[in-house]
Scaffold this motif. Structure first.
Motif, mmCIF file in Angstrom:
data_model
loop_
_atom_site.group_PDB
_atom_site.id
_atom_site.type_symbol
_atom_site.label_atom_id
_atom_site.label_comp_id
_atom_site.label_asym_id
_atom_site.label_seq_id
_atom_site.Cartn_x
_atom_site.Cartn_y
_atom_site.Cartn_z
ATOM 1 N N THR A 17 27.138 -19.517 -54.646
ATOM 2 C CA THR A 17 27.545 -18.659 -53.552
ATOM 3 C C THR A 17 28.783 -19.242 -52.886
ATOM 4 O O THR A 17 29.274 -20.307 -53.272
ATOM 5 C CB THR A 17 26.427 -18.523 -52.510
ATOM 6 O OG1 THR A 17 26.155 -19.805 -51.957
ATOM 7 C CG2 THR A 17 25.180 -17.949 -53.130
ATOM 8 N N SER A 18 29.274 -18.544 -51.873
ATOM 9 C CA SER A 18 30.459 -19.035 -51.171
ATOM 10 C C SER A 18 30.154 -20.291 -50.353
ATOM 11 O O SER A 18 31.057 -21.051 -50.024
ATOM 12 C CB SER A 18 31.017 -17.941 -50.260
ATOM 13 O OG SER A 18 30.048 -17.581 -49.309
ATOM 14 N N ASN A 19 28.885 -20.503 -50.025
ATOM 15 C CA ASN A 19 28.493 -21.697 -49.272
ATOM 16 C C ASN A 19 28.095 -22.853 -50.183
ATOM 17 O O ASN A 19 27.454 -23.791 -49.739
ATOM 18 C CB ASN A 19 27.320 -21.380 -48.349
ATOM 19 C CG ASN A 19 27.693 -20.388 -47.292
ATOM 20 O OD1 ASN A 19 28.840 -20.323 -46.890
ATOM 21 N ND2 ASN A 19 26.743 -19.601 -46.847
ATOM 22 N N CYS A 20 28.410 -22.757 -51.468
ATOM 23 C CA CYS A 20 28.103 -23.783 -52.475
ATOM 24 C C CYS A 20 26.606 -23.968 -52.660
ATOM 25 O O CYS A 20 26.123 -25.090 -52.824
ATOM 26 C CB CYS A 20 28.770 -25.105 -52.144
ATOM 27 S SG CYS A 20 30.562 -25.020 -52.216
ATOM 28 N N ASN A 21 25.851 -22.889 -52.614
ATOM 29 C CA ASN A 21 24.436 -22.928 -52.943
ATOM 30 C C ASN A 21 24.240 -22.352 -54.332
ATOM 31 O O ASN A 21 24.869 -21.354 -54.679
ATOM 32 C CB ASN A 21 23.617 -22.094 -51.952
ATOM 33 C CG ASN A 21 23.629 -22.694 -50.571
ATOM 34 O OD1 ASN A 21 23.717 -23.903 -50.419
ATOM 35 N ND2 ASN A 21 23.548 -21.860 -49.558
ATOM 36 N N SER A 49 17.430 -20.041 -53.674
ATOM 37 C CA SER A 49 18.400 -21.111 -53.869
ATOM 38 C C SER A 49 17.699 -22.328 -54.461
ATOM 39 O O SER A 49 16.511 -22.540 -54.261
ATOM 40 C CB SER A 49 19.069 -21.481 -52.547
ATOM 41 O OG SER A 49 18.108 -21.944 -51.644
ATOM 42 N N SER A 52 17.705 -28.736 -52.693
ATOM 43 C CA SER A 52 18.778 -29.728 -52.574
ATOM 44 C C SER A 52 18.475 -31.008 -53.340
ATOM 45 O O SER A 52 19.389 -31.701 -53.775
ATOM 46 C CB SER A 52 19.024 -30.050 -51.099
ATOM 47 O OG SER A 52 17.850 -30.590 -50.534
#
Length: 66
Positions: A17-21, A49, A52
């Motif tokens: 995604t754009s948030n680096c997920n 997602s 982490s």
């Protein structure tokens, strides 16, 4: 320095995604759907997602995506 190779199987199953997920689909959605309830199948449609703690496994398999 030579190019790093991307794992094609992982690049087809995950996207960023754009948030680096990293986003993944749920498992158990491809077959044996008759015995699963409709509520359970609705939950399996959603995308999630990647945790982490698992992102370290993807950094060397997808070198140019991060």
């Amino acid at each position: 320095m030579s190019k790093l190779k991307t794992s094609k199987s992982i690049s087809k199953r995950f996207y960023i995604t754009s948030n680096c997920n990293l986003i993944r689909h749920c498992a158990s959605r491809s077959h044996l759907l008759q015995k699963k309830t409709s509520k359970r199948k609705q939950r399996l449609r959603k995308k999630f997602s990647v945790n982490s703690s698992d992102l370290g496994n993807f950094t060397h398999r997808l070198p140019y995506i991060f």
